[in-house]
Design a protein around this motif. Sequence first.
Motif, mmCIF file in Angstrom:
data_model
loop_
_atom_site.group_PDB
_atom_site.id
_atom_site.type_symbol
_atom_site.label_atom_id
_atom_site.label_comp_id
_atom_site.label_asym_id
_atom_site.label_seq_id
_atom_site.Cartn_x
_atom_site.Cartn_y
_atom_site.Cartn_z
ATOM 1 N N ASP A 90 -20.376 -16.373 55.174
ATOM 2 C CA ASP A 90 -21.708 -16.659 56.124
ATOM 3 C C ASP A 90 -22.545 -17.306 55.020
ATOM 4 O O ASP A 90 -23.753 -17.467 55.350
ATOM 5 C CB ASP A 90 -22.202 -15.664 56.939
ATOM 6 N N ARG A 91 -22.237 -17.407 53.753
ATOM 7 C CA ARG A 91 -23.056 -18.259 52.852
ATOM 8 C C ARG A 91 -24.160 -17.429 52.307
ATOM 9 O O ARG A 91 -25.115 -17.833 51.937
ATOM 10 C CB ARG A 91 -23.843 -19.757 53.272
ATOM 11 N N GLY A 92 -24.091 -16.059 52.598
ATOM 12 C CA GLY A 92 -25.006 -14.920 52.094
ATOM 13 C C GLY A 92 -26.206 -14.808 53.053
ATOM 14 O O GLY A 92 -27.339 -14.372 52.490
ATOM 15 N N LEU A 93 -26.281 -15.330 54.235
ATOM 16 C CA LEU A 93 -27.261 -15.395 55.010
ATOM 17 C C LEU A 93 -27.553 -14.220 56.173
ATOM 18 O O LEU A 93 -28.379 -14.297 56.589
ATOM 19 C CB LEU A 93 -27.449 -16.748 55.791
ATOM 20 N N THR A 94 -26.535 -13.476 56.027
ATOM 21 C CA THR A 94 -26.718 -12.576 56.962
ATOM 22 C C THR A 94 -27.309 -11.224 56.475
ATOM 23 O O THR A 94 -27.493 -11.195 55.383
ATOM 24 C CB THR A 94 -25.408 -12.076 57.570
ATOM 25 N N GLU A 135 -20.562 -4.862 59.648
ATOM 26 C CA GLU A 135 -19.372 -5.346 59.137
ATOM 27 C C GLU A 135 -18.640 -6.191 60.308
ATOM 28 O O GLU A 135 -17.864 -7.229 60.260
ATOM 29 C CB GLU A 135 -18.298 -4.412 58.479
ATOM 30 N N ARG A 136 -18.690 -5.561 61.552
ATOM 31 C CA ARG A 136 -17.896 -6.207 62.392
ATOM 32 C C ARG A 136 -18.455 -7.265 62.975
ATOM 33 O O ARG A 136 -17.833 -8.349 63.584
ATOM 34 C CB ARG A 136 -17.609 -4.843 63.707
ATOM 35 N N ILE A 137 -19.773 -7.477 63.322
ATOM 36 C CA ILE A 137 -20.310 -8.712 63.940
ATOM 37 C C ILE A 137 -20.488 -9.743 62.839
ATOM 38 O O ILE A 137 -21.039 -10.783 63.374
ATOM 39 C CB ILE A 137 -21.729 -8.207 64.542
ATOM 40 N N ARG A 138 -20.284 -9.575 61.528
ATOM 41 C CA ARG A 138 -20.538 -10.517 60.640
ATOM 42 C C ARG A 138 -19.631 -11.556 60.760
ATOM 43 O O ARG A 138 -19.877 -12.697 60.587
ATOM 44 C CB ARG A 138 -20.546 -10.144 59.228
ATOM 45 N N THR A 139 -18.416 -11.363 61.467
ATOM 46 C CA THR A 139 -17.284 -12.277 61.558
ATOM 47 C C THR A 139 -17.130 -12.307 63.156
ATOM 48 O O THR A 139 -16.768 -11.518 63.966
ATOM 49 C CB THR A 139 -15.951 -12.069 61.083
ATOM 50 N N LYS A 140 -17.582 -13.476 63.795
ATOM 51 C CA LYS A 140 -17.635 -13.653 65.213
ATOM 52 C C LYS A 140 -16.118 -14.004 65.857
ATOM 53 O O LYS A 140 -15.984 -13.688 66.988
ATOM 54 C CB LYS A 140 -18.524 -14.675 65.802
#
Length: 317
Positions: free
Chosen positions: A85-89, A120-125
């Motif tokens: 996520d390029r460190g934006l989350t 951790e779960r919602i960081r990857t959609k």
Amino acid sequence: MERPSRQRQREQASEQESDEQVVCPECDSENIITDADQGELVCDDCGLVLDERQIDRGPEWRAFNHSERQSKSRVGAPITETMHDRGLTTTIDWKDKDAYGRSLSSEKRSQMHRLRKWQERIRTKDAGERNLQFALSEIDRMASALGVPRSVREVASVIYRRALNEDLIRGRSIEGVATSALYAACRQEGIPRSLDEVAEVSRVPQKEIGRTYRYISQELGLELKPVDPKQFVPRFASALNLSEEVQAKATEIIDVSAEQGLLSGKSPTGFAAAAIYAASLLCNEKKTQREVADVAQVTEVTIRNRYQEQIEAMGFR
């Protein structure tokens, strides 16, 4: 004499707020520089001050080392390609403490544990982001095991993202493409790591890494120069506790041998190992072929063959 860059930053007139080209009214020169310390716009040819008391857009605080700069900065971490996520989350700290450093109650700790899990779960959609996250974590793991700098990790992540966008991963393992991207990044950045060393920290066979690397470099048009054996000399010599005299002699042997065309088609690690072995004999710091072979991860037969060629090229019998 020009002042140091940290005191005086050169900026072109096009970087100013106006899009117009700034010209000196005195000598009609376009060589205009900005003196950040004095807040002035100065002609570099005649010295005329075109503007003064400019707005200082830098921070109001001063820092003298990296730790002070990190502690005083009020912005987040820079964007990085090494994270999916390029460190934006947002990230939730693992410490169960509040803003004042006090420990949380058991109820709050349980709540924070649930929040971390869902974060951790919602960081990857979707599955694509999960695969990218896994690939970038593999690149980071292998880069740490190889001891390469962070710039190599960034380049490897960019190469993997390009391969993903070009749909080059279909039909190939994620680990194989990630390892190939890391090897290509080492080649691009001039960091000497052989294919054997990369395969040693990877979970895929060396043959698959080499095949995937050739395919990716061809499809992406990566301009990769042949590996220079001289890049391996300092690392191998340091591992063998050899002096700088031996390193210089080994570099000379490689240069002379390369001028005679002996390097073509040869393994760079084997060529560097043979040069170090020959240099250690010439400088009276003898190392056995087995010791050199273990450090360079080549066979003693390879060292003997390259050694004979290099000795003949140097004119010794």
